[in-house]
Design a protein around this motif. Structure first.
Motif, short mmCIF file in Angstrom:
data_model
loop_
_atom_site.label_atom_id
_atom_site.label_comp_id
_atom_site.label_asym_id
_atom_site.label_seq_id
_atom_site.Cartn_x
_atom_site.Cartn_y
_atom_site.Cartn_z
N LEU A 9 0.83 -1.21 0.00
CA LEU A 9 0.00 0.00 0.00
C LEU A 9 0.85 1.25 0.00
CD1 LEU A 9 -2.85 -0.99 2.47
CD2 LEU A 9 -3.06 -0.61 0.00
N SER A 10 2.00 1.20 0.67
CA SER A 10 2.88 2.36 0.72
C SER A 10 3.43 2.71 -0.66
CB SER A 10 4.03 2.14 1.71
OG SER A 10 5.02 1.28 1.17
N LEU A 11 3.46 1.76 -1.56
CA LEU A 11 3.96 2.02 -2.91
C LEU A 11 3.08 3.01 -3.66
CD1 LEU A 11 4.92 -1.62 -3.88
CD2 LEU A 11 6.51 0.29 -3.51
N ARG A 12 1.81 2.98 -3.36
CA ARG A 12 0.90 3.90 -4.07
C ARG A 12 0.55 5.12 -3.24
NH1 ARG A 12 -4.95 0.93 -3.52
NH2 ARG A 12 -5.13 1.56 -1.35
N PRO A 17 9.68 5.82 1.13
CA PRO A 17 9.43 4.50 1.73
C PRO A 17 9.12 4.63 3.22
CG PRO A 17 11.78 4.80 1.33
CD PRO A 17 11.07 5.97 0.71
N PRO A 18 8.41 3.67 3.76
CA PRO A 18 8.17 3.67 5.21
C PRO A 18 9.49 3.63 5.97
CG PRO A 18 6.82 2.01 4.12
CD PRO A 18 7.79 2.53 3.10
N GLU A 26 13.81 -1.61 1.36
CA GLU A 26 13.87 -0.24 0.84
C GLU A 26 14.28 -0.26 -0.63
OE1 GLU A 26 15.86 4.12 1.79
OE2 GLU A 26 16.23 2.46 3.17
N SER A 27 15.24 -1.09 -0.97
CA SER A 27 15.67 -1.23 -2.36
C SER A 27 14.51 -1.71 -3.23
CB SER A 27 16.85 -2.20 -2.45
OG SER A 27 17.19 -2.44 -3.78
N LEU A 28 13.79 -2.72 -2.77
CA LEU A 28 12.66 -3.25 -3.53
C LEU A 28 11.53 -2.22 -3.63
CD1 LEU A 28 12.77 -6.84 -2.08
CD2 LEU A 28 13.25 -6.20 -4.47
N TRP A 29 11.36 -1.40 -2.60
CA TRP A 29 10.37 -0.33 -2.64
C TRP A 29 10.70 0.65 -3.77
CZ3 TRP A 29 9.67 4.89 -2.34
CH2 TRP A 29 8.39 5.35 -2.01
N ALA A 32 10.10 -0.88 -7.18
CA ALA A 32 8.68 -0.92 -7.54
C ALA A 32 8.15 0.46 -7.93
CB ALA A 32 7.87 -1.49 -6.39
N ARG A 33 8.76 1.50 -7.41
CA ARG A 33 8.37 2.87 -7.74
C ARG A 33 9.06 3.38 -9.01
NH1 ARG A 33 5.46 6.10 -3.95
NH2 ARG A 33 5.78 7.59 -5.62
N GLY A 34 9.87 2.52 -9.64
CA GLY A 34 10.49 2.89 -10.90
C GLY A 34 11.85 3.55 -10.78
#
Length: 98
Positions: A9-12, A17-18, A26-29, A32-34
């Protein structure tokens, strides 16, 4: 409390990042955000197997399979034949299990 659902949910819902995420999450976040470069910078100099696995995934996503295979070996993994989305999901699940 952060869980996989809250993480996704934090991605959108968030511009950043949280807090209190592992460096791998954090890297994967960021991925996912591009923001591949930010994601890569976070794990680039780390030596642990989990970071190597995320690093491998990022190079696979980039299309640099030779480099990806090097990092998969460092992580004790083989390059998967699943989709990048499935691998991202697996990496997030693994990160939350630690």
């Amino acid at each position: 409390m952060m869980d996989i659902t809250t993480f996704k949910l934090s991605l959108r819902d968030s511009a950043l990042p949280p807090t209190n995420l592992s460096i791998q999450l954090e890297s994967l976040w960021y991925d996912a955000r591009g923001d591949w470069h930010k994601a890569h910078d976070l794990v680039n100099d780390l030596e642990d197997k989990q970071s190597a696995y995320v690093h491998a995934y990022l190079h696979r996503k980039e299309g640099d399979l030779w480099n990806a295979d090097y990092w998969y070996r460092r992580a004790g993994q083989q390059r998967p034949d699943n989709t990048l989305e499935e691998e991202w999901e697996e990496l997030v699940r693994i990160a939350f299990e630690r």
